[in-house]
Scaffold this active site. Structure first.
Site, PDB file in Angstrom:
ATOM      1  CE  LYS A 113      -4.149  -1.841   2.245  1.00 59.24           C
ATOM      2  NZ  LYS A 113      -5.055  -1.702   3.403  1.00 59.24           N
ATOM      3  CE  LYS A 199      -8.579 -11.098  -0.889  1.00 64.36           C
ATOM      4  NZ  LYS A 199      -8.400 -11.114   0.563  1.00 64.36           N
ATOM      5  CE  LYS A 202     -14.457  -3.843   1.579  1.00 64.69           C
ATOM      6  NZ  LYS A 202     -14.286  -3.623   3.008  1.00 64.69           N
TER       7      LYS A 202
END
Ligand code: TRP
Length: 336
Positions: A113, A199, A202
């Protein structure tokens, strides 16, 4: 005999999607009657990435309502909002002071991230796992159901327990309880509709990559129509060169409640043009009862508020007790 305690949460960023449901919530629901459960809405973790203050509260309520709509039963499960139990942030501070910096810098999720955010990366993204450890340890759970991607954070939590107990407890009298991970069963890892090797997430910029639990039928139909497939006729499970095929077949199997053998036999000679409408139909029918229940809950705001109020009270009682125990062990004078 007292039941074992289970605790888990989901970050309240964006909508819940099929991956959250099949990979997490559905397992919570299936197992809930065997445990004493605590499921919360991680709205403090939600601000570790840039967030919109206008939608934060509404997103939290939406996800709480979806927890209920997916079948969490208040007889077995307590549902609460992380930011409404102040012990989480207080304990996170105490834990952060005994967490070596390099443990946090080594976390895979942080590294991934952080790269995306460059210079703007916030301290909260680094200390995210400490808050997560606090979320967990305050409730002294036996088991914490998480996905593969959160396993490393759970290991850090367990390491922190050992460190805390070594510093502030005795071998005979540990202060914090070490939880066990409950890694979800195989087959529940839902992949992106636009890339079968990643995967469903969101944070994927493409809406087409995921099915949100509240997507209406026409949106579902369109997403399936446009999802990635391959040019091969005859659909099979488990071919490493056909990740999309395996993912879509697995989704169909779960959503239509069939065995792997039955789906393998049904689809072995099919082309995509024949399969996609079947998958669309199965998905729409599986989500319909959840969407109806969600709507009923949202129409009764006072009910939802009372659920979260009760949840906060029950959670606070447990969390405050553990926090007081930890502060005492660390040498703090507790208020009289
Ligand atoms: N990090 C988890 C996720 O995004 C959410 C979470 C926060 C969590 N605190 C937790 C999960 C404690 C389990 C236990 O999925």
């Amino acid at each position: 005999m007292t039941r074992q305690r289970v605790l888990s949460g989901i970050q309240t960023t964006g909508y819940l999607h099929l991956g959250n449901y099949l990979g997490a919530i559905r397992n919570w629901v299936e197992g809930q009657s065997h445990y004493d459960n605590y499921f919360f809405l991680a709205d403090l973790h939600a601000i570790t990435v840039p967030h919109d203050p206008k939608t934060l509260a509404a997103d939290t309520y939406t996800i709480a309502a979806l927890y209920l709509a997916c079948g969490l039963d208040l007889q077995h499960s307590t549902i609460f909002v992380q930011s409404q139990v102040p012990a989480h942030t207080e304990f996170a501070w105490l834990l952060s002071c005994i967490t070596p910096l390099n443990w946090l810098e080594d976390m895979i999720q942080f590294k991934e991230k952080a790269v995306k955010q460059g210079q703007e990366v916030g301290t909260g993204l680094l200390t995210y796992p400490v808050l997560m450890a606090s979320d967990i340890l305050l409730y002294e759970p036996d088991k914490v159901p998480v996905g593969e991607d959160q396993k490393q954070h759970l290991e850090l939590t367990r390491d922190l327990v050992d460190r805390f107990n070594y510093k502030f407890g005795t071998p005979e009298k540990p202060v914090l309880k070490r939880p066990d991970p409950l890694i979800r069963a195989e087959g529940a890892r839902v992949m992106s509709l636009t890339d079968g090797t990643r995967k469903m997430s969101k944070s994927d910029p493409s809406e087409l990559s995921r099915i949100n639990l509240l997507d209406p039928p026409d949106v579902i139909q369109n997403k399936i129509k446009r999802c990635k497939t391959d040019p091969i006729r005859g659909l099979v499970f488990g071919d490493p060169d056909r990740p999309e095929c395996n993912n879509l077949l697995t989704l169909y199997m779960i959503l239509s409640n069939q065995t792997k053998e039955a789906v393998a036999a049904e689809c072995q000679d099919m082309g995509w043009g024949q399969f996609k409408p079947l998958l669309t139909e199965a998905m729409i029918s599986a989500l319909q009862p959840i969407q109806e229940k969600y709507q009923a809950i949202m129409d009764d705001r006072s009910y939802l508020e009372s659920v979260l109020r009760d949840g906060r009270e029950k959670a606070s009682a447990i969390a405050n007790k553990t926090l007081a125990k930890a502060k005492k062990a660390m040498g703090y004078a507790l208020p009289l």
